[in-house]
Design an enzyme around this catalytic site. Structure first.
Site, PDB file in Angstrom:
ATOM      1  N   GLY A 172     -46.178   9.659  -8.166  1.00 32.59           N
ATOM      2  CA  GLY A 172     -45.126   9.621  -9.175  1.00 32.59           C
ATOM      3  C   GLY A 172     -44.416  10.944  -9.389  1.00 32.59           C
ATOM      4  O   GLY A 172     -44.242  11.734  -8.472  1.00 32.59           O
ATOM      5  N   SER A 173     -44.018  11.161 -10.621  1.00 32.10           N
ATOM      6  CA  SER A 173     -43.118  12.244 -11.009  1.00 32.10           C
ATOM      7  C   SER A 173     -43.690  13.633 -10.747  1.00 32.10           C
ATOM      8  O   SER A 173     -44.906  13.839 -10.722  1.00 32.10           O
ATOM      9  CB  SER A 173     -42.812  12.089 -12.493  1.00 32.10           C
ATOM     10  OG  SER A 173     -42.439  13.301 -13.067  1.00 32.10           O
TER      11      SER A 173
END
Lengths: 423, 148
Positions: free
Chosen positions: B72-73
């Site tokens: 993810g981020s």
């Protein structure tokens, strides 16, 4: 890890405590990765902003506390000198102008502004966007960068041919003060070659198509490096911006090749560079439809919030939206927020696009987006967006239902209050 | 079933590479799914919040977190950093897939961390096993919960 004489001197504190703490973090991080050395960088894009309640307690003690703890992972509080590398601020949590509409507490706004004042004069350029490559930070091929923001990283590696890993808040904080980042991953040529082939059976053309293709590729490929075969029409910044953001959301794609389009491969062979092909995927009408269905998380046709501009809109996207809204009014039950970098907002203002959007009932936002700020108009239950990335994150983060579609489907929903999008 | 398979070793030792120095012991929390930092955990409680994650609602605070790694981020490290500031960080991390997110995240969470183990920790270790991580020695010692 092998350090140069200058790096050792920084590590030993000969260039001040801030650089010593930054080097300490970079060495710990480099050793964790298994990197043998650092590489020079003069291009850093990070998250230096103080805009959330969790930062407030630290910020009250002074902005040097925020940088020391959150950007250097240092218990010792250090004075922050001027940045050594060219450095910019990515997207933040607060629109400096529209914070009231976002529902942000004034104290947080004051904190963000104070932090910007502190860091601005120290050389952190306040782009405040997820797309620094749209507003003046366009690295050249081969340039070693230290960037955060997955949608910017994939653009930097793939479209520009510059080199960055997905960095974090602390590593970019340390890189900005030292001009160094671990030499690992995408900084190394061999790691940039393709791993998988994606063959297209259908034409991919408009922005929605590119978003669907990106979302599909991220799902099937995860963190590998796809090579696209069968792109018939030349894509542009808008399409590749959307494509990369989608692929980095559904998967962890940080690099891709489109032979003849992206700078590190003129041919399929060059894209793989002798690396063994790990697998092939075919993308056709069925995959496109299935991906479209996956991005819909709503069953309710009545919409109340339209989000456009993720990643932040280009001036051409602003022009298109203004054109679609000319002499029209959005539905009274709907809020429309259009997101663009502050620098582009200035141009849009001058062109009259902002007036058109405002007169239609929309709001032009900068500095932030709903996924980053976690703020939507009060009472929002159903959203529509032209961004695969927002359609992926917003329902998960905020619990709303979401529709994904083309920009014209979204503008239509803004005008009618109903979702009528089709694949 | 022959005697050899019946007489399981009480204690299993895995060898690996230090990511972050230190020694910690505690109960294992094992997931075969990667974890998101930003958007995937609540940094005030150390709880996984991602929809459709098998560990949703489970807190890793004080546990030996055994997982494939990060996804993810780029806010991964910042969110695990906050779990440490809030005192809800895991006691140690054992993972299988090296990325910049997990490396930086483990460093700033400042807990012993280890990877490149000679056996797959995701199949050897089960939730509830008692684990001693000695990152400097590069060892993970597993005491199966059934034998504890």
């Amino acid at each position: 890890m092998n350090l140069t004489d200058h790096e050792k001197a920084m590590y030993d504190g000969e260039h001040g405590r801030a650089k010593a703490r930054a080097m300490d973090l970079l060495v710990r991080y480099g050793e964790a990765l298994g990197a043998e050395r650092l590489v020079e960088t003069n291009n850093v894009a990070g998250a230096f902003n103080a805009s959330t309640p969790s930062v407030q307690a630290i910020a009250e003690k002074g902005m040097e506390h925020v940088y020391s703890e959150l950007n250097l992972d240092s218990d010792e509080v250090v004075e922050v000198p001027h940045m050594v590398a060219h450095t910019c601020q990515l997207i933040t949590g607060i629109d400096n102008d529209n914070w009231e509409l976002q529902g942000v507490d004034k104290a947080l706004v004051d904190m963000q502004r104070a932090n910007e004042k502190y860091l601005g004069r120290r050389g952190v350029n306040m782009f405040a966007t997820c797309t620094p490559y749209q507003v003046g930070n366009v690295p050249v091929k081969g340039e070693h960068c230290a960037w955060m923001e997955s949608s910017a990283v994939i653009y930097c590696n793939s479209v520009l041919g510059a080199r960055t890993n997905v960095e974090g808040k602390e590593s970019t904080g340390a890189a900005a003060l030292t001009g160094r980042i671990p030499y690992w991953g995408f900084h190394i040529t061999e790691n940039r070659r393709g791993t998988h082939l994606v063959e297209l059976d259908i034409e991919v053309d408009d922005m929605m198509d590119w978003g669907l293709l990106g979302y599909y590729i991220g799902e099937v490929i995860g963190e590998e490096i796809p090579v696209l075969k069968g792109i018939g029409r030349q894509p542009d910044l808008i399409k590749l911006k959307h494509f990369g953001a989608a692929a980095a959301s559904s998967g962890g794609v940080e690099m891709y090749h489109i032979p003849g389009v992206t700078p590190e491969a003129d041919s399929i062979e060059e894209a793989f560079g002798g690396r063994k092909l790990k697998g092939t995927f075919r993308y056709g009408a069925r995959e496109r439809r299935e991906t479209y269905e996956k991005l819909q998380s709503s069953t309710e046709k009545k919409v109340d919030f339209i989000m456009l501009g993720c990643p932040h809109n280009s001036i051409d996207q602003m022009a298109l939206i203004a054109h679609m809204l000319e002499n029209r009014k959005i539905h009274s039950d709907v809020q429309l927020w259009v997101h663009t970098p502050r620098a582009i907002k200035q141009v849009a203002e001058r062109n009259g696009y902002i007036d058109v959007i405002r007169e239609a009932g929309g709001v032009v936002m900068s500095d932030t987006c709903p996924a980053i700020s976690r703020r939507l108009p009060a009472g929002t239950k159903v959203i529509a967006t032209d961004s695969a990335k927002q359609a992926h994150y917003l329902p998960a983060i905020t619990g709303v239902q979401g529709w994904f579609g083309s920009v014209s489907d979204c503008v239509d929903a803004a005008l009618t209050g109903q979702w009528n999008g089709r694949v | 079933m022959d005697i050899a398979t019946e007489a399981k070793p009480e204690i299993i030792e895995l060898k690996g590479r230090k990511v972050v120095a230190g020694r910690a012991e505690g109960e294992a929390l094992v997931t075969t799914e990667t974890i998101s930092g930003w958007g995937g955990i609540n940094e005030r409680t150390g709880t996984v919040i991602e929809r459709r994650h098998e560990m949703r609602g489970v807190s890793f605070a004080g546990k030996i977190l055994v997982f494939p790694g990060a996804k993810g981020s780029s806010g991964w490290s910042a969110y695990f950093h906050m779990t440490r500031l809030n005192g809800v960080q895991p006691a140690a991390m054992i993972f299988t897939r090296m990325t910049t997110k997990i490396a930086l995240g483990a460093v700033v969470t400042r807990v012993p961390a280890i990877t490149e183990l000679d056996q797959d920790p995701l199949s050897v270790i089960e939730t509830g096993d008692w684990i001693v991580v000695d990152a400097d020695a590069g060892t993970v010692t597993v005491t199966k919960k059934s034998l504890k």
